[in-house]
Design an enzyme around this catalytic site. Structure first.
Site, mmCIF file in Angstrom:
data_model
loop_
_atom_site.group_PDB
_atom_site.id
_atom_site.type_symbol
_atom_site.label_atom_id
_atom_site.label_comp_id
_atom_site.label_asym_id
_atom_site.label_seq_id
_atom_site.Cartn_x
_atom_site.Cartn_y
_atom_site.Cartn_z
ATOM 1 N NE ARG A 64 85.739 -125.396 13.145
ATOM 2 C CZ ARG A 64 86.589 -126.346 13.517
ATOM 3 N NH1 ARG A 64 87.682 -126.543 12.837
ATOM 4 N NH2 ARG A 64 86.313 -127.105 14.538
ATOM 5 C CB THR A 65 81.477 -120.178 11.958
ATOM 6 O OG1 THR A 65 81.575 -121.458 11.345
ATOM 7 C CG2 THR A 65 80.964 -119.177 10.946
ATOM 8 C CE LYS A 92 66.203 -111.896 30.113
ATOM 9 N NZ LYS A 92 66.726 -110.522 30.007
ATOM 10 N NE ARG A 114 76.389 -121.242 12.158
ATOM 11 C CZ ARG A 114 77.438 -122.037 12.422
ATOM 12 N NH1 ARG A 114 77.412 -122.852 13.434
ATOM 13 N NH2 ARG A 114 78.496 -122.019 11.649
ATOM 14 C CG HIS A 142 78.364 -122.501 6.674
ATOM 15 N ND1 HIS A 142 78.749 -121.193 6.834
ATOM 16 C CD2 HIS A 142 79.007 -123.194 7.650
ATOM 17 C CE1 HIS A 142 79.587 -121.100 7.855
ATOM 18 N NE2 HIS A 142 79.750 -122.308 8.366
#
Lengths: 318, 430
Positions: A64-65, A92, A114, A142
């Protein structure tokens, strides 16, 4: 609202609600209201960020974000690319700092980030020239979620000041609750939080909110009830016994909703666990503004990108 | 016959309750005479006017990282950093690779330290083989090879039965068992003190109780066994309450506190915006705990100070706060941080300050030094109480720079260290 909006944002980044002043929040919300109009036009695109580049660095799964940011970027005509941790150098063993420096070497204007670790956007923001936008850092903040929540409340109820907002659920693991507590209180609302005592972080009352254990105490007479997702993937079996028992004590049911003020808004940041923290009859009921939150999310993210790029609150003049 | 004459010093020696202006004559590495005025032809003379001369400072809790993690620190670099911090001796913890759980590793450390020729290094052996917390390591062999204590530091001793047996077995050698008190199930992935600040920052908290439940267990086991128990880097109010209780019962329980736990609070993580140089274990605590630690030092509950010098490479600390390793360096800042705090701000008598860094550690770990009595080894620290300098990590002799005190202006710095009657380190004049 009694707060006059700021003329522009002071910082180059949006790492959280914490660094924002009330006038800055006001500016973002006012700008977002303007941005929302763009989505109502036949051609949902303005050239405000033409030639600007945005990297969406999503190191923790998000649908969603990320889509919301991508949509916002496209509507502002920015060039954007998204990457998530799978299939990149992060897996990696490259450090976050090296990943970010490599991205920066390609000279993007924005890094939307994020990450599952609190404070990581704050750390990168200090080291990078690009504007860093926090799209969720661990259990910390957030900010665009809290802004879109505030926008939704304001559009429905006309104000934030003087309202009582109840936030219920897994408080410990929630970045949404922290950003909302900071934002709503800064804008003059009263915030009550509630959750099982085993999911309330230490000394949460020091953030200025009322802390309740019984959900009924928090939602009684509230103007807004915001339910938090139980993050089943982050729980062991020691924080609460079962989903069944959780529903018994902490789900928003039609019966419980009657304790709140008439016409009280029902919100949820998504994704919902239907039948766990929220009953479908409420989630899909007339008081639910859950999908409006999603719509407003795009507008808020457009506003944030636009303002950080140096805009002054009049996006459609172009 | 080598002779060193230190003139006009303010000599502070808690072992003789001494705080007065004296000359000190050292002959062949031992204290030969203390008097108001000594003239000795042919002796090397140090004019220590304006300086304090104390028995050499001893850090009973250092991580030298060798063998195994030489990119963080070596025995040579750590021992040199010790001298530059005013320490003439350090006890090094066994959490190396391989773990110091055998006479062979203990001997290796001592040999390397001798080659380095810097501060004296006293190894601490592991309580359990590989610090795995399952079987006792060969304590007697390690003591024979020069170990002065045992500890699984860096890892807590989870198993109460193992702790009980380690305490009992240590009675054979009369050495202290040093415990890093932490219940990992209560730590539960925490990275800073649990409280209002961790909640605000969204970081998982380490409750004070994670330390306290193990302190309580250990004190009870010290009562059961009668052994010498030394509690490392205590950081909470209740921990000190348990130490008081143990002492009032006459148990052989002692404890140390670090400079960073005394000088900083958990708000540093907030103010620095997640700077990993404020991440250590135990974590920086809230003001309430820090006040209790200060009180514990001032009222004598705390036996000694110790650095918990924990070097980490800059690359390891340049990570997300959750992912960076715990630990900060301390050898080259410990003395000015605590001098500034205790002597200047809290008016702690100098003899008490020196006891915390020298006389008490020597007594608790049965080490040479900690005194300037005639005939004792001439390990000494010279301090300039007026020197006011900023902490400059670029000048550290340690291989690592992970200090929470960078840039702090502190007053009261070591200016020279004397080891066995030889001046082995002097601060450069600026």
């Amino acid at each position: 609202m009694s707060v006059a909006p700021a003329r522009r944002l002071r910082g180059k980044d949006l790492v959280g609600i914490d660094p924002l002043t009330a006038p800055e929040i006001q500016l973002i919300l006012d700008t977002a209201d303007e941005m929302a109009k763009i989505a109502e036009r036949p051609i949902k695109k303005v050239p405000a960020l033409r030639g600007k580049t945005v990297v969406n660095l999503f190191l923790e799964p998000s649908t969603r974000t990320r889509f919301s940011f991508e949509m916002a970027e496209k509507r502002l005509s920015a060039d954007s690319l998204s990457f998530s941790s799978s299939g990149t150098s992060v897996e990696k063993g490259e450090t976050l700092l090296d990943t970010a420096r490599n991205l920066e070497a390609m000279q993007p204007d924005f890094i939307v980030m994020r990450h599952r670790y609190a404070g990581s956007p704050h750390w990168l923001a200090k080291l990078l020239k690009s504007s860093v936008i926090n799209a969720g850092d661990g259990a910390h903040e957030h900010p665009t979620q809290a802004l879109l929540d505030a926008m939704t409340i304001r559009r429905r109820l006309g104000r934030l000041e003087g309202l009582t907002v109840a936030i219920v659920g897994d408080l410990e693991h929630s970045r949404v609750v922290r950003s909302n507590v900071l934002l709503l209180q800064r804008m003059g609302a009263t915030v009550r939080v509630a959750g099982p005592p085993s999911l309330v972080p230490a000394q949460m009352e020091a953030m200025g909110c009322e802390v309740h254990h019984r959900m009924e105490d928090a939602i009684a007479g509230a103007d807004v009830v915001m339910m938090l997702r139980i993050q089943l993937e982050r729980q062991g079996k020691m924080n609460f016994p079962t989903v069944r028992e959780y529903y018994d004590f902490f789900a928003l049911t039609p019966e419980r909703l009657r304790l709140a003020k008439r016409g009280c808004l029902v919100m949820h940041p998504g994704p919902m666990n239907r039948g766990v923290e929220i009953d479908s009859r409420v989630a899909d009921g007339p008081q639910s503004v859950i999908l409006e939150q999603v719509t407003n999310g795009v507008a808020v993210r457009m506003a944030v990108l636009y303002l950080l790029a140096g805009g002054n609150g009049e996006p459609t003049a172009d | 016959m080598s002779r060193l004459l230190i003139k006009h010093a303010r000599v502070i020696d808690p072992s003789q309750r001494l705080d007065e202006g004296l000359d000190v004559l050292v002959v062949d590495g031992r204290i030969a005479r203390l008097a108001e005025r000594i003239e000795e032809r042919g002796a090397e003379v140090i004019d220590a006017a304006g300086l304090m001369a104390t028995p050499g400072f001893i850090d009973v809790h250092t991580h030298l990282r060798e063998p195994g993690f030489e990119y963080k620190e070596t025995i040579a670099s750590g021992a040199a950093a010790a001298l530059a911090g005013g320490f003439t001796a350090v006890c090094c913890m066994p959490n190396t690779q391989p773990v110091n759980d055998s006479a062979a590793v203990t001997e290796f450390i001592r040999k390397r330290a001798e080659e380095a020729g810097a501060a004296r290094v006293y190894p601490i052996g592991a309580i359990s083989k590989g610090q795995a917390g399952e079987e006792l390591s060969e304590m007697g062999e390690m003591v024979r090879a020069g170990a002065v204590a045992v500890s699984d530091d860096g890892r807590p001793v989870r198993h109460a039965y193992l702790m009980r047996r380690a305490l009992e077995y240590s009675l054979l050698f009369g050495i202290p068992v040093v415990d890093h008190c932490e219940d990992p199930t209560l730590v539960a992935g925490g990275v800073m003190h649990e409280g209002a600040v961790s909640t605000r920052l969204g970081l998982r908290g380490i409750p004070a109780a994670a330390e306290e439940v193990v302190v309580a267990r250990d004190v009870i086991l010290a009562g059961l066994t009668g052994a010498r128990l030394h509690l490392a880097h205590l950081s909470t109010r209740q921990s000190l309450e348990w130490v008081r209780r143990a002492k009032s019962q006459g148990l052989a329980v002692s404890c140390e506190v670090t400079p960073h736990h005394l000088a900083l609070t958990d708000t540093a993580v907030l103010e620095s915006s997640y700077d990993t140089n404020f991440k250590m274990n135990p974590p920086l605590r809230s003001a309430e705990h820090v006040a209790a630690l200060l009180e514990g030092v001032l009222d004598g509950t705390v036996d000694c100070l110790a650095t918990d010098h924990a070097p980490h490479h800059a690359d390891e600390k340049a990570l997300e706060f959750d992912l960076a390793p715990f630990g900060v360096v301390g050898l080259e800042t410990a003395v000015p941080v605590t001098y500034d705090l205790f002597v200047r701000q809290h008016k702690l008598p100098l003899t008490r300050f020196v006891a915390l860094w020298s006389t008490n550690p020597a007594r608790l770990f049965s080490l040479p030094g900690g005194t300037l009595k005639v005939g004792s080894v001439a390990d000494m620290t010279l301090l300039d109480s007026e020197a006011r300098l900023p902490v400059n990590p670029d000048k550290f002799l340690s291989k690592s720079r992970n200090t929470p005190f960078a840039g702090r202006r502190l007053r009261g710095w070591p200016v020279a260290t004397i080891l066995g009657g030889k001046v082995v380190w002097r601060r450069e004049r600026r």
